[in-house]
Design an enzyme around this catalytic site. Structure first.
Site, PDB file in Angstrom:
ATOM      1  N   LYS A 176       0.848  -1.204   0.000  1.00 56.21           N
ATOM      2  CA  LYS A 176       0.000   0.000   0.000  1.00 56.21           C
ATOM      3  C   LYS A 176       0.880   1.249   0.000  1.00 56.21           C
ATOM      4  O   LYS A 176       1.901   1.287   0.694  1.00 56.21           O
ATOM      5  CB  LYS A 176      -0.900  -0.024   1.241  1.00 56.21           C
ATOM      6  CG  LYS A 176      -1.997   1.042   1.252  1.00 56.21           C
ATOM      7  CD  LYS A 176      -2.887   0.884   2.492  1.00 56.21           C
ATOM      8  CE  LYS A 176      -3.980   1.932   2.554  1.00 56.21           C
ATOM      9  NZ  LYS A 176      -4.810   1.777   3.778  1.00 56.21           N
TER      10      LYS A 176
ATOM     11  N   SER B 282      -9.817   2.144   2.980  1.00 48.04           N
ATOM     12  CA  SER B 282      -8.974   2.909   2.075  1.00 48.04           C
ATOM     13  C   SER B 282      -8.047   2.045   1.231  1.00 48.04           C
ATOM     14  O   SER B 282      -7.565   2.474   0.202  1.00 48.04           O
ATOM     15  CB  SER B 282      -8.106   3.886   2.874  1.00 48.04           C
ATOM     16  OG  SER B 282      -7.199   3.154   3.700  1.00 48.04           O
TER      17      SER B 282
ATOM     18  N   SER C 168      -9.646  -0.265   7.054  1.00 47.01           N
ATOM     19  CA  SER C 168      -9.140  -0.137   5.682  1.00 47.01           C
ATOM     20  C   SER C 168      -8.590  -1.421   5.095  1.00 47.01           C
ATOM     21  O   SER C 168      -8.302  -1.491   3.905  1.00 47.01           O
ATOM     22  CB  SER C 168      -8.065   0.951   5.619  1.00 47.01           C
ATOM     23  OG  SER C 168      -8.656   2.206   5.825  1.00 47.01           O
TER      24      SER C 168
END
Ligand SMILES: [Zn+2]
Lengths: 504, 513
Positions: free
Chosen positions: A80, A155, A179
Site C-alpha cells: 500500500k 482505504s 481499511s
C-alpha cells in the site's frame, strides 16, 4: 502463464522450494498480469518491474547457492502506498506527496525485503487512508474486479483489488478503522488487522497514530498467517510496538480447529442497516462453525453504538496534527500563491495545502482542529477518549465469556462508484463494524462468506480476538475457510468474472 | 506586527517606577541537555557541526518516521527535578504542541503539557549581600528543540524584511528541559537582581549535575523573562491580593547581565506605559544587548491555541520508585553548601569566592587543587591569567585545552623554584599552543631558573659596577631603588633567575639588608 498467478502464496512457496518455478518466473507472471488488467482495475499507483525482478533474481541466486531462505522468499507482494519505500515513490494517494521518494524503508518493507519478497509496486488508496471506497485517491479510483463499476472498499482498495485480480498473491494493507477488512469483504479476499503494536508502524505514514495498523491482504487464511509472521514482531523504532513474540499464527492456521471454541455473535453489529444477503451468508457461516463443534452465544457490547462517533473525533484530531508536516518546506508539492510577489513561508504553506489536499482530507483536518481547540477539547476529544475506554471494557467483558467475537465485516456488498461520494456519513458507516477493534487495539480478520443472492457480490465475516491472541483469528478463519471451500467446491474468487484487457 | 527598532519606548526612572509599582517576575529557562543523542532519535547533538549533517528521518519529521524517547534525557530530567526539590511524576505523557513554523519539521513540538515529569519545587537563591531568597518552581518538563532559522538579507537578521531564510535542523530534536517558576512576588526593587541570581544559581546547579553545558552564549541555557507590574497602594505598600498585571515575555536574553538589565528595562518601560494611562500589551519582546532595550515582537494573546493533546506515538513515562531513588542517590552536594565547604577548605575571602563562582571556576579550581596545586595558585591561574586571556580573545577558558592537571603541574614547577612567574606564563603559552605538558614545554624551551649562585653573583656585581649612582642610593637606605638593579640583573640572566634571590644578593652586597 496465468496459471502461476492463480496459485496461493503457500503453493508458490512450495513450487519455488522444489524448483518447479523460479522467483523470476513468478514475478514475471505477476508483472504480466498487472500489465494485462491493471488498466481496468487500477490497483497500482506505481509498478516497479525492474526492482521486483532484481529481487527475484537475487532469491534465485541464493537458492541456487544453497542458502537458507525464508518460506516466502521469491513470492512477490504489493505494498500500500502509505508505507515508505526507499527509492520508490510514496504518495499516500495524495497530490501533496507527488514526487516524494523516501530515503528509507518502513520496517514492514525492510522485513519483506529481508525475507526475499519482491515488491511489485505500490497500491492505490484513499488519500492518506481517509475513505472507504478508494475513490478519494488523488490519482483516480480503483475498481472492484468483481464488477468494474463498483468500489473495491477502502482505504486499501488497491491492495485488496490487486490480490482479488490475481495481480499479486500477497499485499500489505493498513487498517485504521477498517481499511483492510471491509475491502477484503467486498473483494472476496482475506484481510487481517493485527493487534495494535503487533506490527511496526515505523515508516507507515500516520493517519491516526493510535489506530493505524498494517496487516496482510491475501486470498487465503494460511497465506495471511505466513505474511503476518514476516512483518510482525517487536521494533525498537516504534515505541508503541509490543515487545513479545508474534503469536503462533501459522500453526493456528494449519490446525484450523474450532472444537469447543466459544464464539460470540455481537448483538450490536448486524441488525438494522445490514444488507439481507450479507446477514444471510454470515448466519450460514456461523452455523458451519457450530457444525464443526464451536459453541455460539450472543454477546452484547453496548458501547459499540458510540464507536463511530468517538472514532470520528479521535481520528481527525490525530490526523490534523499528523498531516501538519505537509507544508512544502522540505519535500513533496510546493505551490506558490497566485498573484503574490515574494510570498511568505506561511503563504506558501497555505497555497500548497489548499492545492495538495483533497476535500475529504480537508474535511477531517478541519474537524480535528476544531475538536482539539481549547474550550472544545473536553467535550469532543476528551469525551471520545472516555468512550474508547468503555469500548475496550466491552471487549474485556465479552472475552471473559467467549474466545472470539464475530460479525459481518461490512454492512453491504460493494456499492457503485460515485454512489456515496456526496454523502460522507453513509460512507463512514461502511466501517461501523470494524471500528471498535481499532479503538480497543484488538486484532480482527475478514474472510469471505460467499456471494449474496440479491447482487452476486462477495460478503465477509469478521472475527475478533483479544489483544495478542491473533492466532485465534487464524484458527477460526482457517476452519471456516475449509468448511466453505467444501461447500463451494472451489475458491470464491474462481466465481469472479474473468478480467481481460479491454481493447488490448 | 513587528515593532521597528527605530521606535523608542518611553521609560521612567527605575526608582520612580518602583515607588508606584510592584514588579512580579516569572522565569522560564530552557536547558539543552548534554546527552550524546537527540531526544527522540539517535542523531548526534554536538554543537557547531555543518548545517543539516546531524539529521535523520525522525528529526526531519519525514512522513512515517516515529520518535523513541532517549532514556538518558529522562534520567537527566528527573535528576534536575530532584535537585530542584520537585515531586517526580509517577506516570506522565508527552503532548503535541501544534503550530506551524518552518524550523519545526513536524509542525508540532513534542513537549509535555499538563503532565510534567517534575513539579512543585523550589530553589534557594543567594543575593550578593548574602540574603537568601526562595524561588518556587512550578514545573520542569521535557521537550525537543526546534531547528534554527537563519534569515538572509534585511537589516535585522529577523524574519521580517529578510530576502530568504535557511533552516538548520541539526538543533531540531535536541533534548530540552523547560523550568518554569511560579510568579516571583515581594522582591520589589531587587527584582532584576533576583532574576539574575536565580538564573546564576540554576546554572550552577545544572553544571554540578553535569546535565548540560549551560552556555548562555551558545544557547544551551536560554532564559525568557516574564515581567508584570501591579500598582502599589497609596502608602507605597505592595498589594498581594491585587491580581497580577499584564505580562510581557522577553526573549533573547543571553547572559546573566542581560537578565538583570532586561528585567530592569521592562519595569521602567511598563511603568511609563501605565503612567500614560495605557494598558501593557501582552506580547513577546526582544532584548537588544547592544542598546539595552526591549522591542515589541509577536503579540501573544491567551487565545493562542496550541491544541495540545497526548502524543500518541509515545508511551507514557513511568519511572519506578526505585529508579527515582537511585537517581536521587546520584545528586551532587547542593552548590550552596558545597560553596561554603570549599571556601572554608581553600581559605578564600567572600569576595574571592564570589569571583570564582561568577567565573564558573569552582570545579576547575577544585580539580586543580585535587591535582596538587595550592588553592591560592589555582585561583590566581583560573580567574586571573586564563580568564584575562579568555576575555581578551572572546573565548571560554574551557576552549584553551588547558586542564586542571596542567595548572597543578605548572604551580609545582613554580613552587619547586624551577620557574618564576614570567617563565610560567611562557610555559602556559606553550601548553595552550599544544606543545605538551608544562614540564615538556619548559624542557623544550629551555626554561629553568639558573641555580648557579656564581653566575648570579657575577651578574649582580656587574650591574652594581655599571650603576654607581643607584648603588649609592641603596647604600644610603633607599631600598626601593634596588628594583632598577634587580630588573637589570634579570635582564643579564635572560629572565632565568630567581628575582627574590637577586634582590637579597644586591641588598647584601650594598650592606642595606
Ligand atoms: Zn535524527
Amino acid at each position: 502463464m496465468n496459471d502461476i498467478t492463480r496459485h496461493s502464496a503457500a503453493e508458490l512457496s512450495h513450487a519455488l522450494a522444489t524448483g518447479e518455478l523460479s522467483a523470476v518466473e513468478v514475478t514475471t507472471a505477476h508483472l504480466e498480469r498487472i500489465a494485462e488488467v491493471d488498466g481496468e482495475v487500477h490497483a497500482f499507483l506505481h509498478v516497479d518491474g525492474e526492482g521486483a525482478l532484481a529481487a527475484a533474481r537475487r532469491v534465485d541466486e541464493q537458492r541456487a547457492a544453497g542458502e537458507e531462505l525464508h518460506v516466502l522468499a521469491g513470492v512477490p507482494i504489493a505494498v500500500k502506498d502509505v508505507l515508505a519505500t526507499r527509492g520508490l515513490p510514496t504518495t499516500c494517494g495524495s497530490r501533496i506527496l507527488q514526487g516524494w521518494v523516501p530515503p528509507y524503508d518502513a520496517t514492514v518493507v525492510a522485513r519483506l525485503r529481508a525475507a526475499g519478497l519482491p515488491v511489485l509496486g505500490k497500491t492505490n488508496m484513499d488519500e492518506f487512508a481517509m475513505g472507504s471506497s478508494t475513490e478519494h485517491s488523488a490519482y483516480g479510483p480503483t475498481r472492484n474486479p468483481w464488477d468494474l463499476d463498483r468500489i473495491p472498499g477502502g482505504s486499501g482498495g488497491g491492495s485488496s483489488a490487486a490480490v482479488a485480480a490475481f495481480e499479486a498473491p500477497l499485499a500489505i494493507g493498513t487498517d485504521t478503522g477498517g481499511s483492510i477488512r471491509p475491502p477484503a469483504a467486498v473483494t472476496g479476499t482475506v484481510g487481517v488487522k493485527p493487534t495494535y503494536g503487533g506490527v511496526s508502524r515505523y515508516g507507515l505514514v500516520a493517519l491516526a497514530s493510535s489506530l493505524d495498523q498494517a496487516g496482510p491482504c491475501t486470498r487465503s487464511v494460511l497465506d495471511a498467517a505466513l505474511l503476518h509472521s514476516v512483518i510482525g514482531g517487536h521494533d525498537p523504532m516504534d515505541s508503541t510496538s509490543i515487545d513479545a513474540p508474534v503469536p503462533p499464527v501459522v500453526e493456528a492456521a494449519r490446525r484450523a480447529d474450532v472444537q469447543g471454541l466459544r464464539v460470540g455473535v455481537v448483538r450490536e453489529l448486524g441488525g438494522e442497516g445490514y444488507q439481507a444477503g450479507v446477514r444471510q451468508r454470515f448466519e450460514e457461516a456461523v452455523d458451519l462453525l457450530v457444525g464443526a463443534g464451536a459453541e455460539v452465544v450472543e454477546v452484547s457490547c453496548p458501547h459499540f453504538d458510540y464507536a463511530l462517533a468517538a472514532y470520528y473525533l479521535i481520528l481527525p484530531s490525530e490526523a490534523s496534527s499528523n498531516l501538519a508536516k505537509f507544508d512544502a518546506m522540505r519535500y513533496g508539492l510546493r505551490v506558490l500563491p497566485a498573484g503574490v510577489d515574494e510570498p511568505s513561508a506561511e503563504q506558501v504553506m497555505a497555497a500548497t495545502r489548499d492545492a495538495g489536499f483533497g476535500d475529504e482530507v480537508k474535511r477531517r483536518i478541519i474537524l480535528g482542529t476544531y475538536a482539539l481547540s481549547s474550550g472544545y477539547y473536553d467535550a469532543y476529544y476528551g469525551q471520545a477518549q472516555k468512550v474508547r475506554t468503555l469500548i475496550a471494557r466491552d471487549f474485556e467483558q465479552a472475552f471473559q465469556q467467549v474466545d472470539v467475537l464475530v460479525s459481518p465485516t461490512a454492512p453491504t456488498t460493494a456499492f457503485r462508484l460515485g454512489d456515496k461520494l456526496d454523502d460522507p456519513m453513509s460512507m463512514y458507516l461502511q466501517d461501523v463494524a470494524t471500528i471498535p477493534a481499532n479503538l480497543a487495539g484488538v486484532p480482527g480478520m475478514s474472510l469471505p462468506t460467499g456471494v449474496t443472492d440479491e447482487d452476486g457480490l462477495p460478503a465477509g465475516i469478521q472475527v475478533l480476538a483479544p489483544a495478542m491472541k491473533d492466532d485465534r483469528l487464524y484458527g477460526v478463519g482457517a476452519a471456516l475457510e475449509r468448511l466453505l471451500l467444501e461447500k463451494w467446491g472451489a475458491p470464491l474468487l474462481a466465481h469472479a468474472p474473468v478480467l481481460t484487457a479491454k481493447g488490448a | 506586527m513587528t515593532g521597528t527598532a527605530t521606535a523608542v519606548d518611553e521609560v521612567v526612572d527605575y526608582d520612580e517606577a518602583l515607588r508606584r509599582y510592584d514588579p512580579v517576575l516569572g522565569l522560564e529557562v530552557h536547558v539543552e541537555l548534554n546527552t550524546a543523542t537527540k531526544m527522540f532519535c539517535g542523531c548526534a547533538t554536538a554543537f557547531g557541526a555543518d548545517p543539516n549533517t546531524q539529521v535523520c528521518p525522525v528529526c526531519l519529521g519525514l512522513p512515517g518516521a516515529l520518535p523513541v524517547v532517549n532514556e538518558r534525557a529522562v534520567e537527566s530530567a528527573i535528576r534536575i527535578g530532584l535537585a530542584l526539590n520537585c515531586q517526580i511524576a509517577q506516570w506522565c505523557r508527552f503532548a503535541r504542541k501544534n503550530y506551524f513554523y518552518p524550523d519545526m519539521p513536524k509542525n508540532f513540538q513534542t513537549s509535555q503539557y499538563d503532565e510534567p515529569i517534575a513539579f512543585e519545587g523550589h530553589l534557594d537563591v543567594e543575593l550578593e549581600d548574602g540574603e537568601v531568597f526562595r524561588v518556587l518552581i512550578e514545573r520542569a518538563h521535557m521537550e525537543e528543540d526546534t531547528g534554527k532559522s537563519l534569515h538572509i538579507g534585511g537589516a535585522t537578521g529577523r524574519i521580517h524584511g529578510a530576502d530568504h531564510s535557511l533552516v538548520d535542523y541539526n538543533r531540531a530534536g535536541i533534548p530540552l528541559i523547560e523550568i518554569v517558576t511560579k510568579p516571583v512576588t515581594g522582591v520589589g526593587e531587587r527584582a532584576p537582581e533576583v532574576a539574575r541570581a536565580y538564573v546564576a544559581a540554576l546554572r550552577e546547579l545544572l553544571r554540578a549535575l553535569q546535565v548540560s553545558d549551560v552556555r548562555m552564549e551558545q544557547g544551551s541555557l536560554r532564559c525568557d523573562a516574564n515581567v508584570s507590574l501591579r500598582a502599589r497602594a497609596v502608602d507605597g505598600q505592595a498589594q498581594d491580593d491585587v491580581p497580577l498585571g499584564t505580562r510581557t515575555e522577553t526573549k533573547n536574553v543571553n547572559s546573566l547581565r542581560s537578565v538583570e538589565r532586561a528585567v530592569r528595562f521592562e519595569i521602567s518601560r511598563q511603568a511609563a506605559v501605565l503612567d500614560a494611562g495605557r494598558p501593557v500589551v501582552q506580547e513577546t519582546r526582544h532584548w537588544h544587548e547592544d542598546t539595552g532595550v526591549t522591542t515589541s515582537g509577536r503579540v501573544k494573546s491567551d487565545a493562542e491555541d496550541y491544541r495540545y493533546f497526548p502524543e500518541p506515538d509515545l508511551v507514557p513515562v513511568a519511572p519506578s520508585r526505585e529508579t527515582v531513588a537511585q537517581l536521587r542517590a546520584t545528586l551532587p552536594e547542593p552548590p550552596g553548601l558545597r560553596r561554603k565547604r570549599l571556601q572554608g577548605d581553600w581559605g578564600y575571602s567572600d569576595l574571592e569566592m564570589r569571583d570564582v563562582v561568577n567565573a564558573g571556576a569552582v570545579e576547575l579550581i577544585e580539580e586543580t587543587v585535587d591535582a596538587g596545586a595550592t588553592p591560592a595558585a589555582a585561583r590566581k591561574w583560573w580567574t586571573g591569567e586564563l580568564a584575562r586571556r579568555a576575555n581578551a580573545e572572546g573565548r571560554s577558558v574551557e576552549d584553551f585545552g588547558v586542564t586542571p592537571s596542567h595548572i597543578a603541574e605548572l604551580d609545582g614547577l613554580v613552587r619547586s623554584g624551577r620557574l618564576n612567574d614570567s617563565m610560567a606564563r611562557q610555559v602556559l603559552d606553550g601548553v595552550m599552543g599544544g606543545e605538551g605538558t608544562p614540564t615538556e614545554v619548559a624542557d623544550a624551551r629551555g626554561l629553568t631558573l639558573v641555580q648557579d649562585e656564581g653566575a648570579l653573583e657575577a651578574a649582580v656585581d656587574k650591574v652594581i659596577a655599571a650603576n654607581p649612582d643607584v648603588a649609592e642610593k641603596v647604600r644610603g637606605g633607599k631600598v626601593q631603588a634596588a628594583g632598577a638593579l634587580i630588573g637589570q640583573v634579570m635582564k643579564e640572566m635572560r629572565g632565568q633567575a630567581d628575582a627574590g634571590k637577586a634582590r637579597q644578593l644586591i641588598l647584601d652586597r650594598l650592606g642595606a639588608a
